[in-house]
Design a protein around this motif. Structure first.
Motif, PDB file in Angstrom:
ATOM      1  N   LYS A   1      -0.321   0.661  -8.741  1.00  9.99           N
ATOM      2  CA  LYS A   1      -1.514  -0.330  -8.650  1.00  9.99           C
ATOM      3  C   LYS A   1      -1.847  -0.993  -9.973  1.00  9.99           C
ATOM      4  O   LYS A   1      -2.160  -2.139 -10.149  1.00  9.99           O
ATOM      5  CB  LYS A   1      -2.636   0.166  -8.113  1.00  9.99           C
ATOM      6  CG  LYS A   1      -2.538   0.449  -6.603  1.00  9.99           C
ATOM      7  CD  LYS A   1      -3.812   0.981  -5.955  1.00  9.99           C
ATOM      8  CE  LYS A   1      -3.540   1.491  -4.270  1.00  9.99           C
ATOM      9  NZ  LYS A   1      -4.840   1.945  -3.893  1.00  9.99           N
TER      10      LYS A   1
ATOM     11  N   HIS B   1       0.755  -1.077   0.018  1.00 13.18           N
ATOM     12  CA  HIS B   1      -0.003   0.160  -0.169  1.00 13.18           C
ATOM     13  C   HIS B   1       0.788   1.350   0.025  1.00 13.18           C
ATOM     14  O   HIS B   1       0.663   2.050   0.764  1.00 13.18           O
ATOM     15  CB  HIS B   1      -0.897  -0.068   1.206  1.00 13.18           C
ATOM     16  CG  HIS B   1      -1.774  -1.194   1.501  1.00 13.18           C
ATOM     17  ND1 HIS B   1      -2.429  -1.690   0.351  1.00 13.18           N
ATOM     18  CD2 HIS B   1      -1.846  -1.939   2.479  1.00 13.18           C
ATOM     19  CE1 HIS B   1      -3.197  -2.878   0.894  1.00 13.18           C
ATOM     20  NE2 HIS B   1      -2.719  -3.124   1.901  1.00 13.18           N
TER      21      HIS B   1
ATOM     22  N   TYR C   1       5.787   2.594  -6.228  1.00 11.34           N
ATOM     23  CA  TYR C   1       4.888   1.414  -5.981  1.00 11.34           C
ATOM     24  C   TYR C   1       3.764   1.906  -7.251  1.00 11.34           C
ATOM     25  O   TYR C   1       3.086   3.256  -6.918  1.00 11.34           O
ATOM     26  CB  TYR C   1       4.234   1.271  -4.913  1.00 11.34           C
ATOM     27  CG  TYR C   1       3.175   0.245  -4.898  1.00 11.34           C
ATOM     28  CD1 TYR C   1       3.571  -1.292  -4.617  1.00 11.34           C
ATOM     29  CD2 TYR C   1       1.902   0.534  -4.679  1.00 11.34           C
ATOM     30  CE1 TYR C   1       2.443  -2.256  -4.844  1.00 11.34           C
ATOM     31  CE2 TYR C   1       0.927  -0.132  -4.684  1.00 11.34           C
ATOM     32  CZ  TYR C   1       1.191  -1.530  -4.861  1.00 11.34           C
ATOM     33  OH  TYR C   1       0.290  -2.776  -4.642  1.00 11.34           O
TER      34      TYR C   1
END
Length: 323
Positions: A155, A146, A153
Motif C-alpha cells: 500500500k 487489496h 502488493y
C-alpha cells in the motif's frame, strides 16, 4: 580499493536518501518517478549484459519483459502462485524463450541479429494478441486489488521503491562479479573481436547464447515487478517495441559496457521524458519519438562512450584521481 566498489554504494545511498527525503515531505509523485528511474536502470543493466558485455545488439527485449509479466500473472490468477515465486518462474520462462530464439539467431552478426530480434519481439506481441483464450488478448489481464505483501502488493509507495532498489542492487552486484569473472572476460573478448576469441578457444556461439539467456532471465524478473506494480498488463503495454527502444536508449545514453552507466542514463532519460510529457502530453502524435531520436543523435555525435564515462573522466581529471 577499486573505485567501482565505492561508486556503487554511493550511488545506491544517494538514491535511497533522495527517496526517503521525498517520502518525508509528502512528495509521493517524486517517489513514483524514482521507482521508474530504478526500474529502467535495472532493465538497461539487463540489456547491458547482452550488448555492453557480449556485443549482442538486441531490439527485442520487450519480448522477455512481457513473457515474464504474463507468466507470473497467469500463474497467480489461475493457480494462486505468489508472484514472489512467479518472479523466478517468469525469469526462467524468458530465459527459455531466449534459448529458443537464440539458438538459430546468435550466429548472426551485427545488424542481422538486430533485425532478427525486432521480428521476434513483434511475433511475441502478435502471439499474445492471438492467444486470447490464455492472455485475454487486447483486453489484457487485471490483477485483483487489496492483496498483501505475501502476494507482492504494497500500500505504501516507498515499499515498492525498496523492492525495486533491492532488485537493482542485486543485479549490479552480480554484474560487478560478472565483469571480473572468466565468463565476463569471454563476453568482452567476443565483443571486441569474435574471430580472435574463437581462435583462443572461446566459442562465440556458446557464450553469446549464455549472455542472451542471462539478460533475458533478469529482464523477465523486471517484467514481473512491473506487472505487479501497475496491476494491469496488455500486449501494447509490456510487449510494445518502444519499450525495447527505451531500454536500449537508457543504456547507450549512460554508457554501454559500464556498471553505473544505466543508472545515470535512466536518471536523465526518465527526467527528460517526464518533463517532455508534462509540456506536450499526447497532443502531438509520436512526439516521444522526437525525444528518443534526439537523445540518440546527441550521444552518438558528442559522447559516443556515454555520459557516465565522460563524467567519470572529467571528475578524475579535476580531482587528480585514477580512472
Amino acid at each position: 580499493m577499486n573505485r567501482q566498489k565505492l561508486e556503487l554504494p554511493i550511488a545506491v545511498f544517494l538514491i535511497l536518501i533522495s527517496a526517503s527525503a521525498f517520502r518525508l515531505i509528502g512528495m509521493d509523485y517524486a517517489v513514483y518517478s524514482l521507482i521508474l528511474v530504478v526500474l529502467w536502470a535495472y532493465l538497461a543493466q539487463c540489456w547491458n549484459i547482452c550488448y555492453g558485455y557480449a556485443g549482442l545488439l538486441s531490439f527485442g527485449h520487450a519480448a522477455f519483459f512481457g513473457i515474464g509479466a504474463y507468466t507470473a500473472t497467469l500463474l497467480f490468477l489461475n493457480y494462486g502462485v505468489t508472484p514472489w515465486i512467479g518472479m523466478l518462474v517468469g525469469g526462467c520462462a524468458a530465459a527459455l524463450l531466449s534459448l529458443i530464439v537464440g539458438i538459430p539467431t546468435v550466429r548472426l552478426r551485427g545488424a542481422y541479429f538486430a533485425l532478427a530480434t525486432i521480428a521476434i519481439g513483434e511475433m511475441t506481441r502478435l502471439l499474445a494478441l492471438k492467444l486470447d483464450f490464455i492472455t485475454n488478448g487486447a483486453l489484457g489481464l487485471l490483477l485483483p486489488p487489496h492483496l498483501s505483501p505475501l502476494e507482492f502488493y504494497f500500500k505504501d509507495v516507498f515499499h515498492w521503491f525498496l523492492v525495486s532498489l533491492g532488485m537493482l542492487v542485486i543485479l549490479l552486484v552480480i554484474s560487478y562479479k560478472l565483469e571480473r569473472s572468466s565468463l565476463g572476460m569471454a563476453f568482452r573478448a567476443i565483443k571486441n573481436n569474435e574471430t580472435a576469441a574463437a581462435s583462443l578457444g572461446i566459442y562465440p556461439y556458446k557464450f553469446k547464447t549464455i549472455a542472451l539467456a542471462l539478460s533475458a532471465f533478469f529482464t523477465g524478473i523486471g517484467g514481473v515487478f512491473y506487472a505487479q506494480y501497475i496491476g494491469y498488463i496488455r500486449p501494447d503495454i509490456v510487449l510494445v517495441s518502444t519499450l525495447s527502444d527505451e531500454i536500449l536508449i537508457v543504456c547507450i545514453l549512460g554508457g554501454a559496457g559500464t556498471l553505473l552507466g544505466p543508472v545515470v542514463g535512466s536518471l536523465i532519460f526518465i527526467t527528460l521524458r517526464n518533463v517532455f510529457l508534462a509540456y506536450f502530453g499526447g497532443g502531438v502524435i509520436g512526439s516521444y519519438l522526437i525525444l528518443y531520436g534526439t537523445l540518440i543523435v546527441l550521444v552518438i555525435f558528442f559522447l559516443p562512450e556515454g555520459i557516465y564515462p565522460y563524467l567519470r573522466k572529467t571528475l578524475a581529471k579535476h580531482f587528480h584521481l585514477k580512472t
